[in-house]
Write a protein that holds these residues in place. Structure first.
Motif, mmCIF file in Angstrom:
data_model
loop_
_atom_site.group_PDB
_atom_site.id
_atom_site.type_symbol
_atom_site.label_atom_id
_atom_site.label_comp_id
_atom_site.label_asym_id
_atom_site.label_seq_id
_atom_site.Cartn_x
_atom_site.Cartn_y
_atom_site.Cartn_z
ATOM 1 N N MET A 6 -2.434 17.610 -6.133
ATOM 2 C CA MET A 6 -2.455 17.044 -4.062
ATOM 3 C C MET A 6 -3.411 15.755 -4.324
ATOM 4 S SD MET A 6 0.156 18.989 -3.700
ATOM 5 C CE MET A 6 0.588 18.499 -1.813
ATOM 6 N N MET A 7 -3.086 14.819 -3.330
ATOM 7 C CA MET A 7 -4.126 13.955 -2.496
ATOM 8 C C MET A 7 -3.781 14.130 -1.708
ATOM 9 S SD MET A 7 -1.563 10.452 -4.095
ATOM 10 C CE MET A 7 -0.184 10.289 -3.316
ATOM 11 N N LYS A 8 -4.261 13.454 -0.771
ATOM 12 C CA LYS A 8 -4.308 12.659 1.294
ATOM 13 C C LYS A 8 -3.189 11.679 0.686
ATOM 14 C CE LYS A 8 -8.147 15.221 3.255
ATOM 15 N NZ LYS A 8 -9.260 15.490 4.033
ATOM 16 N N ALA A 9 -2.405 11.155 1.593
ATOM 17 C CA ALA A 9 -1.622 9.713 1.543
ATOM 18 C C ALA A 9 -1.813 9.612 3.347
ATOM 19 C CB ALA A 9 -0.019 10.184 1.306
ATOM 20 N N ALA A 10 -1.992 8.739 3.674
ATOM 21 C CA ALA A 10 -1.213 8.162 6.001
ATOM 22 C C ALA A 10 0.081 7.313 5.155
ATOM 23 C CB ALA A 10 -2.281 6.391 6.016
ATOM 24 N N VAL A 11 0.789 8.095 5.850
ATOM 25 C CA VAL A 11 1.761 8.066 6.366
ATOM 26 C C VAL A 11 2.536 7.348 7.793
ATOM 27 C CG1 VAL A 11 4.332 9.183 5.989
ATOM 28 C CG2 VAL A 11 1.965 9.995 4.389
ATOM 29 N N MET A 12 3.628 6.026 7.711
ATOM 30 C CA MET A 12 3.915 5.429 8.908
ATOM 31 C C MET A 12 4.686 6.672 9.535
ATOM 32 S SD MET A 12 4.774 2.279 9.773
ATOM 33 C CE MET A 12 6.016 2.267 8.722
ATOM 34 N N THR A 13 4.832 7.943 10.232
ATOM 35 C CA THR A 13 6.590 8.137 10.415
ATOM 36 C C THR A 13 7.283 8.566 11.279
ATOM 37 O OG1 THR A 13 4.962 9.574 11.986
ATOM 38 C CG2 THR A 13 4.844 10.409 10.067
ATOM 39 N N GLU A 14 7.007 7.236 12.260
ATOM 40 C CA GLU A 14 7.889 6.548 13.237
ATOM 41 C C GLU A 14 7.239 4.983 13.277
ATOM 42 O OE1 GLU A 14 6.615 8.375 17.783
ATOM 43 O OE2 GLU A 14 7.240 9.720 16.493
ATOM 44 N N HIS A 52 7.564 -3.606 14.085
ATOM 45 C CA HIS A 52 8.643 -3.331 14.425
ATOM 46 C C HIS A 52 9.682 -2.969 13.348
ATOM 47 C CE1 HIS A 52 7.357 -7.346 16.720
ATOM 48 N NE2 HIS A 52 6.298 -7.541 15.854
ATOM 49 N N GLY A 53 8.678 -2.006 12.212
ATOM 50 C CA GLY A 53 9.934 -1.634 11.218
ATOM 51 C C GLY A 53 10.958 -2.270 10.618
ATOM 52 N N LYS A 54 10.600 -3.378 10.769
ATOM 53 C CA LYS A 54 11.746 -4.720 9.492
ATOM 54 C C LYS A 54 10.650 -5.746 9.335
ATOM 55 C CE LYS A 54 14.241 -5.737 12.837
ATOM 56 N NZ LYS A 54 15.706 -5.951 13.628
ATOM 57 N N VAL A 60 12.601 -0.580 7.174
ATOM 58 C CA VAL A 60 11.514 0.889 6.976
ATOM 59 C C VAL A 60 12.515 1.919 6.820
ATOM 60 C CG1 VAL A 60 9.813 2.492 7.731
ATOM 61 C CG2 VAL A 60 9.133 -0.330 7.456
ATOM 62 N N ARG A 61 11.844 2.813 5.697
ATOM 63 C CA ARG A 61 12.939 4.139 6.214
ATOM 64 C C ARG A 61 12.114 5.580 6.248
ATOM 65 N NH1 ARG A 61 16.553 3.197 0.257
ATOM 66 N NH2 ARG A 61 17.821 2.012 1.745
ATOM 67 N N TYR A 62 12.217 5.586 7.552
ATOM 68 C CA TYR A 62 10.694 6.821 7.624
ATOM 69 C C TYR A 62 11.185 8.062 6.987
ATOM 70 C CZ TYR A 62 9.406 3.249 11.077
ATOM 71 O OH TYR A 62 9.440 2.012 12.246
ATOM 72 N N ALA A 119 5.161 -1.107 -0.287
ATOM 73 C CA ALA A 119 4.985 -1.122 0.714
ATOM 74 C C ALA A 119 6.224 -1.906 0.955
ATOM 75 C CB ALA A 119 4.080 -1.283 1.086
ATOM 76 N N THR A 120 7.059 -2.370 0.298
ATOM 77 C CA THR A 120 8.417 -2.344 0.644
ATOM 78 C C THR A 120 9.900 -2.209 1.071
ATOM 79 O OG1 THR A 120 7.520 -5.295 -0.084
ATOM 80 C CG2 THR A 120 10.208 -4.509 0.259
ATOM 81 N N PRO A 121 10.370 -1.130 1.869
ATOM 82 C CA PRO A 121 11.312 -0.481 2.001
ATOM 83 C C PRO A 121 12.301 -0.552 1.088
ATOM 84 C CG PRO A 121 11.547 -1.691 4.093
ATOM 85 C CD PRO A 121 9.997 -2.390 3.109
ATOM 86 N N PRO A 122 12.339 0.632 -0.106
ATOM 87 C CA PRO A 122 11.841 1.914 0.573
ATOM 88 C C PRO A 122 10.996 2.294 -0.911
ATOM 89 C CG PRO A 122 14.015 1.503 -0.939
ATOM 90 C CD PRO A 122 14.001 0.735 -0.637
ATOM 91 N N ILE A 123 9.840 1.612 -0.929
ATOM 92 C CA ILE A 123 9.159 1.755 -2.429
ATOM 93 C C ILE A 123 7.092 2.422 -1.657
ATOM 94 C CG2 ILE A 123 7.748 1.011 -4.044
ATOM 95 C CD1 ILE A 123 10.693 1.329 -4.533
ATOM 96 N N ASP A 124 6.885 3.123 -1.205
ATOM 97 C CA ASP A 124 6.059 3.660 -0.667
ATOM 98 C C ASP A 124 5.074 2.756 -1.442
ATOM 99 O OD1 ASP A 124 6.648 5.696 0.751
ATOM 100 O OD2 ASP A 124 6.726 7.289 -0.913
#
Length: 351
Positions: A6-14, A52-54, A60-62, A119-124
């Motif tokens: 397991m690892m830590k990740a900084a995740v944008m949820t909204e 802006h989410g886009k 972005v797909r959260y 980091a271009t939707p939908p790629i993490d």
């Protein structure tokens, strides 16, 4: 090397909210390597997605992980990997392409319709402790190059691509409009390609001073001076050979165009909010201006590493803000709200 499950990740949820989560460590396939991420730069596109989410049609797909300017250490390799081994320090070109389409086969793989870009939707992206990447997009770096500098190869590549697209030659004069990180690193690219006169413009004194440290010959604050008039006055009354607009600002793009001499070349690098911007068509035709779109880059990483490793400029001075992975929210807020003070914000997923 021991790799955790397991690892830590900084995740944008909204929009404007990033939280630290536990995620499984990616498992590389036979042609991929697993990289322990050591440094990630915050890019303007990250900030835009955060706020802006886009960006245009990219929505972005959260949840989503941002970050694409990255470097790290190889910790595991797939069975078919031949160029890399655990322990190698690498810069990560954050895209993979199909290799089969006409764009890829012509060398313009940045235009591949199947490109997957961090980091271009939908790629993490790379705000995580580990990422996997195909070996042909991982580039070993010398010990003399820090992980921060290696992460900057990504925005530096945009300037190299602009130089290639516009055929920048030794002795050329160039105007670069906008001294964000891409514009600042474009100054270094212009120096590397032999430009003798590098005129830069911006609104912020801190960015103009940074540009001069990196090699700009003239820095113009557009709050105080007219960019076109000043460039021509400094250039012996003539326009420049090449102009790059890196700010994504309509007025800056118009100024970049009008700063050109007859037969000059314009590269459109920055992305404005508006899809359509008025430009002086009479000037374009009368001056027979060549206009080039610049979309990311292709085949620039090896050259970028060699140039920065040469010591042509101390790009480490661009790093003004440093954050651990669990402070990625703060890093994004800093990049969003401190444009007059921050140049490059770096996140350290394993630091």
């Amino acid at each position: 090397m021991t790799v955790p499950a397991m690892m830590k990740a900084a995740v944008m949820t909204e929009p404007r909210l990033i939280v630290t989560e536990e995620r499984p460590v990616p498992q590389p396939d036979e042609h991929e390597a697993l990289v322990k991420v050591m440094a990630v730069g915050v890019c303007g596109s990250d900030v835009h997605y955060f706020e802006h989410g886009k960006i245009g049609s990219a929505i972005v797909r959260y949840p989503m992980i941002l970050g694409h300017e990255c470097a790290g250490e190889v910790v595991a390799v797939g069975k078919a990997v031949t160029r890399l081994k655990p322990g190698d320090r690498v810069a990560i070109e954050p895209q993979t392409t199909c290799g089969r389409c006409s764009a890829c086969k012509s060398g313009k793989y940045n235009l591949c319709p199947e490109v997957e870009f961090f980091a271009t939707p939908p790629i993490d992206g790379a705000f995580a402790q580990y990422v996997k990447m195909r070996e042909d997009y991982l580039f070993p770096i010398p010990d003399s190059l820090s992980y921060e500098e290696a992460a900057l190869i990504e925005p530096f590549s945009v300037g190299i691509h602009a130089a290639n697209r516009t055929g920048l030659k030794p002795g050329s004069s160039v105007a670069i409009m906008g001294m964000g990180p891409v514009g600042l690193l474009a100054v270094v690219a212009a120096r590397a390609y032999g430009a003798s006169r590098i005129y830069v413009t911006d609104l912020e004194p801190v960015r103009l001073e940074a540009a001069k440290r990196l090699g700009a010959t003239h820095a113009i604050n557009v709050r105080e001076q007219d960019a076109v008039e000043t460039i021509k006055a400094l250039n012996g009354g003539s326009g420049v050979d090449v102009a790059w607009e890196t700010a994504g600002n309509p007025r800056a793009l118009q100024s970049a165009l009008l700063s050109l001499k007859r037969g000059g070349k314009l590269a459109v690098v920055g992305l404005p909010v508006e899809a359509e911007i008025p430009l002086n068509v009479h000037f374009i035709t009368d001056h027979e201006v060549d206009i080039y779109g610049v979309f990311r880059y292709a085949d620039t990483y090896a050259a970028g590493i060699e140039i920065l490793a040469s010591g042509i400029a101390d790009v480490r001075t661009l790093v003004t803000d440093r954050y651990s992975l669990d402070r990625t929210q703060e890093a994004m807020e800093r990049a969003l709200n401190n444009k007059s003070g921050s140049l490059k914000v770096i996140v350290y997923p394993n630091g």
